[in-house]
Design a protein around this motif. Structure first.
Motif, PDB file in Angstrom:
ATOM      1  N   CYS A 234      31.872  10.925 -39.878  1.00  0.00           N
ATOM      2  CA  CYS A 234      30.973  11.947 -40.426  1.00  0.00           C
ATOM      3  C   CYS A 234      31.592  13.311 -40.157  1.00  0.00           C
ATOM      4  CB  CYS A 234      29.602  11.851 -39.764  1.00  0.00           C
ATOM      5  SG  CYS A 234      28.440  13.126 -40.320  1.00  0.00           S
ATOM      6  N   GLY A 235      31.938  14.029 -41.209  1.00  0.00           N
ATOM      7  CA  GLY A 235      32.517  15.354 -41.030  1.00  0.00           C
ATOM      8  C   GLY A 235      31.505  16.359 -40.515  1.00  0.00           C
ATOM      9  N   ALA A 236      30.362  16.452 -41.184  1.00  0.00           N
ATOM     10  CA  ALA A 236      29.272  17.333 -40.760  1.00  0.00           C
ATOM     11  C   ALA A 236      27.986  16.848 -41.416  1.00  0.00           C
ATOM     12  CB  ALA A 236      29.540  18.788 -41.146  1.00  0.00           C
ATOM     13  N   SER A 237      26.887  17.011 -40.708  1.00  0.00           N
ATOM     14  CA  SER A 237      25.603  16.584 -41.264  1.00  0.00           C
ATOM     15  C   SER A 237      24.473  17.101 -40.390  1.00  0.00           C
ATOM     16  CB  SER A 237      25.521  15.052 -41.340  1.00  0.00           C
ATOM     17  OG  SER A 237      24.240  14.634 -41.821  1.00  0.00           O
ATOM     18  N   GLY A 238      23.351  17.382 -41.019  1.00  0.00           N
ATOM     19  CA  GLY A 238      22.127  17.611 -40.269  1.00  0.00           C
ATOM     20  C   GLY A 238      21.485  16.276 -39.952  1.00  0.00           C
ATOM     21  N   TYR A 239      20.477  16.296 -39.087  1.00  0.00           N
ATOM     22  CA  TYR A 239      19.775  15.060 -38.725  1.00  0.00           C
ATOM     23  C   TYR A 239      18.268  15.291 -38.649  1.00  0.00           C
ATOM     24  CZ  TYR A 239      18.748  10.662 -36.335  1.00  0.00           C
ATOM     25  OH  TYR A 239      18.250   9.421 -36.003  1.00  0.00           O
ATOM     26  N   ARG A 240      17.848  16.331 -37.910  1.00  0.00           N
ATOM     27  CA  ARG A 240      16.442  16.729 -37.857  1.00  0.00           C
ATOM     28  C   ARG A 240      16.328  18.234 -38.014  1.00  0.00           C
ATOM     29  NH1 ARG A 240      15.768  12.667 -33.599  1.00  0.00           N
ATOM     30  NH2 ARG A 240      14.236  11.126 -34.273  1.00  0.00           N
ATOM     31  N   SER A 241      15.264  18.692 -38.652  1.00  0.00           N
ATOM     32  CA  SER A 241      15.045  20.127 -38.797  1.00  0.00           C
ATOM     33  C   SER A 241      14.199  20.654 -37.647  1.00  0.00           C
ATOM     34  CB  SER A 241      14.343  20.431 -40.124  1.00  0.00           C
ATOM     35  OG  SER A 241      15.188  20.143 -41.214  1.00  0.00           O
ATOM     36  N   CYS A 242      14.610  21.781 -37.105  1.00  0.00           N
ATOM     37  CA  CYS A 242      13.865  22.426 -36.011  1.00  0.00           C
ATOM     38  C   CYS A 242      13.071  23.611 -36.549  1.00  0.00           C
ATOM     39  CB  CYS A 242      14.820  22.924 -34.930  1.00  0.00           C
ATOM     40  SG  CYS A 242      15.660  21.628 -34.024  1.00  0.00           S
ATOM     41  N   LYS A 243      12.010  23.940 -35.851  1.00  0.00           N
ATOM     42  CA  LYS A 243      11.222  25.111 -36.188  1.00  0.00           C
ATOM     43  C   LYS A 243      11.711  26.298 -35.364  1.00  0.00           C
ATOM     44  CE  LYS A 243       7.112  22.316 -37.166  1.00  0.00           C
ATOM     45  NZ  LYS A 243       5.698  22.042 -36.800  1.00  0.00           N
ATOM     46  N   ARG A 244      11.304  27.496 -35.778  1.00  0.00           N
ATOM     47  CA  ARG A 244      11.703  28.695 -35.056  1.00  0.00           C
ATOM     48  C   ARG A 244      11.273  28.603 -33.587  1.00  0.00           C
ATOM     49  NH1 ARG A 244      13.358  33.743 -36.273  1.00  0.00           N
ATOM     50  NH2 ARG A 244      13.220  33.293 -38.498  1.00  0.00           N
TER      51      ARG A 244
END
Length: 360
Positions: A234-244
């Motif tokens: 995997c070169g790059a990837s998100g997994y979970r989104s965070c809140k501010r």
């Protein structure tokens, strides 16, 4: 070429107008704001102590170390980390170069850095020193993963496997169309008896569209399927989104946020994997970049989704492309994440720049 998985094209926009992340785990506001807000952020400069330590630990690659194992048994994998996302993988009788970048500077697609960010550890060898490369795989049309100077020097000596619509960039660098194989998610290509599959990931590529959730070119991860073992990159990837305001959330708190389902799907369809290569660095600021870049805790979760026997960390200690993380923060957080999730040292490996290891 074949189709290794679902025929769904949810990642294609209508009217063939680009590509999108089709999952709840991708927060388009985060991706859209990251360019405008992070471009004004102040980046941390690497400490001289960290730079000295990384340079001291760097080694000159020993590509011959893996030759007998990977050519004769077609099971063992020779792994040499050049830096950032660049590996030389000697696997199953095939030599692969991932997201090649040998330049002394790199630009981040998410942080404005005029002139680029200086490389912390110089490439441990020259391109001319590499073994014969059979295949180059590109995960996205991003300058840190598709470096013009490196591609031009590599030239037409090998095949280039890329996601859809990335081939035109390679052609502009002088690569012959005959040497470019463009693949959609779940399509595959076989070389030297190794089946190479383009797999999903959560990222962007090419030009970000005005809707804040789609791109002009596709992005992907890669699976290498040999007769006796399987490898994932995997070169790059998100997994979970965070809140501010959220930073390094404990493992149990993360379970309340939907993960990117791509890794579990890949693990189910193509795994279990003997080795996975996962990014752990350049993950900050979290609430802006989490949709596009996993942090060390996310990487350990992806490791389990993939059903990987062991993983190797990358994307740290070479270019400080993130906004506010120290050079070695990723390693500290990886150690903490492994303890939280319950992974042993042998399950998630860290290599020094230039080192060659034979993984079994």
């Amino acid at each position: 070429m074949g189709d290794a998985g679902s025929s769904s094209k949810a990642h294609h926009k209508r009217n063939n107008d680009g590509f999108q992340n089709p999952w709840e785990s991708f927060r388009k506001e985060s991706a859209k704001l990251s360019v405008s807000i992070m471009s004004k952020s102040t980046k941390k400069e690497p400490s001289k102590v960290d730079i000295a330590a990384l340079q001291l630990l760097a080694q000159r690659p020993n590509f011959s170390l893996a030759e007998p194992a990977f050519r004769e048994t077609r099971k063992n994998v020779g792994v040499t980390w050049i830096g950032h996302n660049t590996f030389v993988l000697q696997l199953f009788g095939l030599t692969v170069l991932t997201d090649p970048n040998f330049s002394m500077k790199a630009s981040s697609p998410f942080v404005l850095n005029p002139g680029g960010v200086k490389r912390i550890v110089p490439p441990p060898c020259k391109i001319a020193d590499l073994p014969t490369i059979d295949v180059v795989v590109i995960s996205a049309d991003r300058t840190d993963k598709l470096d013009k100077a490196t591609i031009k020097e590599l030239g037409n000596r090998c095949k280039y496997l890329v996601p859809l619509k990335v081939g035109q960039t390679l052609e502009s660098f002088g690569i012959s169309k005959d040497n470019i194989i463009e693949l959609d998610w779940w399509e595959d290509y076989t070389q030297n008896g190794v089946r190479i599959v383009s797999c999903p990931s959560q990222y962007t590529s090419g030009t970000m569209c005005v809707d804040g959730k789609s791109s002009s070119a596709l992005w992907c991860s890669w699976a290498f399927l040999g007769v006796r073992s399987r490898v994932f990159y995997c070169g790059a990837s998100g997994y979970r989104s965070c809140k501010r305001g959220q930073t390094f959330l404990p493992y149990k708190e993360r379970l309340e946020t939907p993960p990117c389902p791509a890794f579990a799907e890949i693990g189910s369809k193509l795994g279990p994997f003997d080795t996975a290569f996962l990014p752990i660095g350049n993950y900050s600021p979290r609430h802006l970049i989490s949709s596009l870049m996993m942090d060390p805790m996310d990487a350990t979760c992806a490791h389990r989704d993939l059903q990987a026997r062991q993983s190797v960390a990358h994307g740290w200690g070479t270019f400080n492309l993130g906004g506010d993380e120290d050079t070695l923060d990723a390693l500290r957080l990886l150690e903490e994440a492994m303890m939280m999730v319950g992974l042993s040292d042998s399950e998630f490996l860290v290599q020094n720049h230039g080192t060659t290891k034979v993984l079994y």
